[in-house]
Design a protein around this motif. Sequence first.
Motif, PDB file in Angstrom:
ATOM      1  N   GLY A  26     -10.114  -2.835  -1.261  1.00 50.32           N
ATOM      2  CA  GLY A  26     -11.324  -3.590  -0.960  1.00 50.32           C
ATOM      3  C   GLY A  26     -10.994  -4.830  -0.154  1.00 50.32           C
ATOM      4  O   GLY A  26      -9.901  -4.960   0.431  1.00 50.32           O
ATOM      5  N   ALA A  27     -11.907  -5.767  -0.116  1.00 47.37           N
ATOM      6  CA  ALA A  27     -11.689  -7.013   0.614  1.00 47.37           C
ATOM      7  C   ALA A  27     -10.500  -7.751   0.009  1.00 47.37           C
ATOM      8  O   ALA A  27     -10.381  -7.881  -1.217  1.00 47.37           O
ATOM      9  N   GLY A  28      -9.610  -8.214   0.893  1.00 47.07           N
ATOM     10  CA  GLY A  28      -8.456  -8.964   0.434  1.00 47.07           C
ATOM     11  C   GLY A  28      -7.362  -8.125  -0.180  1.00 47.07           C
ATOM     12  O   GLY A  28      -6.441  -8.651  -0.812  1.00 47.07           O
ATOM     13  N   GLU A  29      -7.458  -6.780   0.009  1.00 48.86           N
ATOM     14  CA  GLU A  29      -6.485  -5.884  -0.619  1.00 48.86           C
ATOM     15  C   GLU A  29      -5.818  -4.978   0.405  1.00 48.86           C
ATOM     16  O   GLU A  29      -6.297  -4.803   1.526  1.00 48.86           O
ATOM     17  N   VAL A  30      -4.678  -4.392  -0.023  1.00 48.33           N
ATOM     18  CA  VAL A  30      -3.978  -3.394   0.791  1.00 48.33           C
ATOM     19  C   VAL A  30      -3.705  -2.163  -0.067  1.00 48.33           C
ATOM     20  O   VAL A  30      -3.672  -2.232  -1.298  1.00 48.33           O
ATOM     21  N   LEU A  31      -3.536  -1.035   0.602  1.00 46.92           N
ATOM     22  CA  LEU A  31      -3.115   0.197  -0.052  1.00 46.92           C
ATOM     23  C   LEU A  31      -1.639   0.409   0.266  1.00 46.92           C
ATOM     24  O   LEU A  31      -1.243   0.426   1.435  1.00 46.92           O
ATOM     25  N   ILE A  32      -0.836   0.550  -0.778  1.00 51.00           N
ATOM     26  CA  ILE A  32       0.609   0.711  -0.624  1.00 51.00           C
ATOM     27  C   ILE A  32       1.002   2.137  -0.977  1.00 51.00           C
ATOM     28  O   ILE A  32       0.617   2.656  -2.030  1.00 51.00           O
ATOM     29  N   ARG A  33       1.751   2.789  -0.068  1.00 50.17           N
ATOM     30  CA  ARG A  33       2.374   4.068  -0.401  1.00 50.17           C
ATOM     31  C   ARG A  33       3.647   3.744  -1.177  1.00 50.17           C
ATOM     32  O   ARG A  33       4.589   3.185  -0.630  1.00 50.17           O
ATOM     33  N   GLU A  70      -0.166   0.950   3.951  1.00 47.69           N
ATOM     34  CA  GLU A  70      -0.773   2.042   4.724  1.00 47.69           C
ATOM     35  C   GLU A  70      -2.107   1.642   5.341  1.00 47.69           C
ATOM     36  O   GLU A  70      -2.484   2.133   6.400  1.00 47.69           O
ATOM     37  N   SER A  71      -2.858   0.792   4.645  1.00 50.52           N
ATOM     38  CA  SER A  71      -4.164   0.364   5.150  1.00 50.52           C
ATOM     39  C   SER A  71      -4.585  -0.868   4.368  1.00 50.52           C
ATOM     40  O   SER A  71      -3.895  -1.296   3.437  1.00 50.52           O
ATOM     41  N   GLY A  72      -5.733  -1.446   4.767  1.00 50.18           N
ATOM     42  CA  GLY A  72      -6.223  -2.593   4.020  1.00 50.18           C
ATOM     43  C   GLY A  72      -6.966  -3.587   4.881  1.00 50.18           C
ATOM     44  O   GLY A  72      -7.322  -3.309   6.037  1.00 50.18           O
ATOM     45  N   ASP A  73      -7.198  -4.748   4.318  1.00 50.58           N
ATOM     46  CA  ASP A  73      -7.939  -5.830   4.960  1.00 50.58           C
ATOM     47  C   ASP A  73      -7.021  -6.494   5.993  1.00 50.58           C
ATOM     48  O   ASP A  73      -6.161  -7.300   5.652  1.00 50.58           O
ATOM     49  N   GLU A  74      -7.239  -6.150   7.269  1.00 50.02           N
ATOM     50  CA  GLU A  74      -6.307  -6.608   8.301  1.00 50.02           C
ATOM     51  C   GLU A  74      -6.388  -8.113   8.521  1.00 50.02           C
ATOM     52  O   GLU A  74      -5.384  -8.758   8.834  1.00 50.02           O
ATOM     53  N   ILE A  84       0.044  -3.477   8.701  1.00 45.20           N
ATOM     54  CA  ILE A  84       0.230  -2.073   8.339  1.00 45.20           C
ATOM     55  C   ILE A  84       1.620  -1.621   8.785  1.00 45.20           C
ATOM     56  O   ILE A  84       2.071  -1.937   9.886  1.00 45.20           O
ATOM     57  N   GLY A  85       2.305  -0.907   7.911  1.00 45.62           N
ATOM     58  CA  GLY A  85       3.661  -0.446   8.198  1.00 45.62           C
ATOM     59  C   GLY A  85       4.749  -1.320   7.614  1.00 45.62           C
ATOM     60  O   GLY A  85       5.913  -0.921   7.577  1.00 45.62           O
ATOM     61  N   ASP A  86       4.381  -2.517   7.152  1.00 46.44           N
ATOM     62  CA  ASP A  86       5.386  -3.406   6.551  1.00 46.44           C
ATOM     63  C   ASP A  86       5.840  -2.877   5.190  1.00 46.44           C
ATOM     64  O   ASP A  86       5.039  -2.342   4.409  1.00 46.44           O
TER      65      ASP A  86
END
Length: 329
Positions: A26-33, A70-74, A84-86
């Motif tokens: 969501g807002a202020g968040e990232v998705l981590i693999r 992988e994705s998230g609030d840029e 993304i990618g870090d």
Amino acid sequence: MQAVEIRAFGGPEVLRVAERPVPAPGAGEVLIRVSASGVNRPDVLQRTGNYPVPPGASDLPGLEVAGVIESGDEAAMAAADLKIGDRVCALVAGGGYAQWCVAPVGQCLPVPQGLEDVAAASLPETFFTVWSNAFDRGRLQPGETLLVQGGTSGIGVTAIQMAKALGARVIATAGSDDKCAACLALGADHAINYKTRDFVAVVAELTGKRGVDVILDMVAGAYVSREIECLAEDGRLVIIAVQGGVKAEFNAGLVLRRRLTITGSTLRPRPVAFKASIAASLRRQVWPLLADGRIKPVIHQVFPAAQAAEAHALMESNQHVGKIVLSWA
């Protein structure tokens, strides 16, 4: 995705691998693999029904992960100098035992230079906890003396190294001579086998009866009265767990005469902004020490994620020195 869930409250055998939907940031968040997930004592307490999940958090156990964004609030990522990618490690309020995990951007830190993801996954929970309690609440200063109860736990190995690297003297307790040797190898100035020696008497001897400035305590209970005796004037006792029980009797006269502080905290239910401020302090003051090797992750054993039950059994045996990690590779 695959995740390790708690089928019912109970022993390690209640952990099982299950299919879950990939969470959405969501807002202020990232998705981590997720490549690796740290195992911590609160995970065990959650599994046994003794650590309720905070409102809004995932019911899956796991408070720390390492992997790739992988994705998230840029916009939030850009403000935190992430993209993304870090490769990052992150403190989360739950959901870490999974192939994908959502984390607040402010609770993510870059994987320190030179570390693999398994090592990075062992960092957030203990590093956030030690910084918040020993340095923020306990106000540990260079030249002061820290007593660490349980020096070979995940918290203990972190506290020993961090305090030494930042200029403190460290005394640690442990439950065997071999564990005491491990504390000394990590940099502790002294280690006390609490099963064969009275740590109160030894601390008095080591400090010329002055006492220590800060105690980081995971036991509480009957230990509190003994720890009060160990503190120097203006000393600070910081309680971060209650493995020895929640009730304590102590000499309040010593608290008055020595101007002592008894405090404590839990990290999991605190707001994101609070944890983000800890992350900023760690990135500024501690992450460079990891990058140059002055502080090193201490990994006792890595288990495939499907063997989470075995990892929990090891933690409950108290035979480990340092961290236990699950790998999703």
